[in-house]
Scaffold this active site. Structure first.
Site: not given
Length: 364
Positions: A242, A280, A282
């Site tokens: 992340s 991830s 984000d």
């Protein structure tokens, strides 16, 4: 080694503020509490938008979710009302609830009417999963660690493997906290600052791009040939982890414009080689220090001349460049860390001591 004195690659062409960090903007300060004890490699980082009470004097803000694989708290109300009510906190995934409780307790201690005569408070906590290096199941983060980070907030912030960044990995090397600032010239005689702070915990090594160069491919090739040691399976792991990207500006922007600014953090992230992969989380948030919004209706609302939309591009450019630089700062300023079950993440600068030559090589 003085991590703050380390030379790091310079990204872009825009000038930096004197600190080259988010703390160049207004009264923004940053504090860390770092936990480093064997299998526990984690912590808390706190960003204060100003020196006052953020519940009574709310900073305008907005967020963009680039990829929603995350467990942050407080984003829904930020999106609806366009303000911050607490400092911004960063920690590991399983520490979110504990840190949110600490934010609530701090706000209630300062304003005992919260949840009674006054509205409740919206805690804002962002997270990344540091479970490779940190025993995340130990639930080591305590409310006192948030209080410690908050009390230690100042202008001279540390970067690298500190605070919430202690256990984070980035491009299969050690990641963590990075920061940068850029100056945007709106028109002659009118300049504004944009500062970025990232919690970097993402990326596949072959995708790593530094100042437009395919740095990760070269480093991955070195690892494949056994010339150096990086993170385990550095060249083949999928993108996961992340990144949290925080932007502060002293430009007078409303919440809608701040949402647009936060989106441009994604441009800086992409330039480093991220594709906002499936695993991830984000998330980008932008806030302004140009004015605050009062909690109490009896107090006057600010009379601010907002920046005209046609003059916002320099801020977008500064945001992208500052975020890209902050990610590079996190990589270059992080020391190697060994944690849970002997897992290790090496410092990237140690795996590529000749990085200056690589970046100046015209055939690279």
């Amino acid at each position: 080694m003085d991590r703050q004195a380390l030379e790091i690659p310079r990204i872009g062409v825009r000038p930096s503020g004197p600190l080259d960090s988010i703390c160049d903007v207004g009264d923004v300060t940053v504090g860390h509490c770092t936990l480093s004890d064997g299998a526990v490699q984690t912590g808390v980082t706190v960003v204060r938008p100003h020196g006052g009470d953020p519940y009574l004097d709310k900073a305008p803000a907005a967020a963009t979710v680039l990829n929603g694989f995350g467990k942050s708290t407080g984003l829904v109300q930020v999106q609806e009302l366009g303000v911050l009510e607490t400092p911004i906190a960063l920690t590991n995934t399983f520490g979110v609830g504990t840190v949110a409780n600490a934010q609530i307790r701090a706000a209630v201690a300062a304003n005992p009417g919260i949840g009674r005569g006054l509205p409740t408070v919206n805690p804002l906590v962002f997270e990344c999963n540091d479970g490779y290096l940190n025993d995340i199941q130990a639930l080591a983060v305590q409310e006192s660690h948030y209080a410690q980070a908050l009390a230690g907030a100042g202008k001279a912030m540390e970067q690298g493997a500190v605070g919430a960044g202690r256990g984070m990995s980035c491009f299969s090397f050690k990641g963590g906290i990075g920061s940068a600032s850029r100056i945007a010239e709106i028109q002659p005689g009118q300049r504004h600052l944009v500062g970025a702070l990232v919690l970097a915990n993402f990326g596949r090594l072959p995708n790593l791009t530094v100042a437009g160069r395919p740095f990760g491919r070269r480093l991955a090739d070195r690892l494949d040939r056994g010339l150096d040691q990086g993170g385990e399976n550095a060249a083949i792991v999928p993108e996961k982890g992340s990144i949290i990207l925080l932007l502060a500006t002293d430009a007078p922007l409303d919440a809608r414009q701040l949402r647009r600014l936060s989106l441009r953090a994604g441009a800086g992230l992409a330039r480093t080689g991220s594709v906002f992969g499936h695993g991830s989380g984000d998330i980008a948030l932008a806030f302004s220090t140009a004015y605050t919004v009062p909690q109490l209706a009896e107090r006057p609302m600010p009379a601010i001349a907002m920046l005209h939309e046609t003059r916002i591009d320099p801020l977008f450019e500064a945001a992208a460049e500052a975020c890209e630089q902050a990610i590079i700062a996190a990589l270059w300023r992080a020391e190697g860390v060994r944690g849970r079950d002997g897992h290790h993440r090496a410092a990237l600068r140690e795996a590529a001591p000749d990085w200056r030559q690589w970046l100046s090589d015209t055939e690279f």
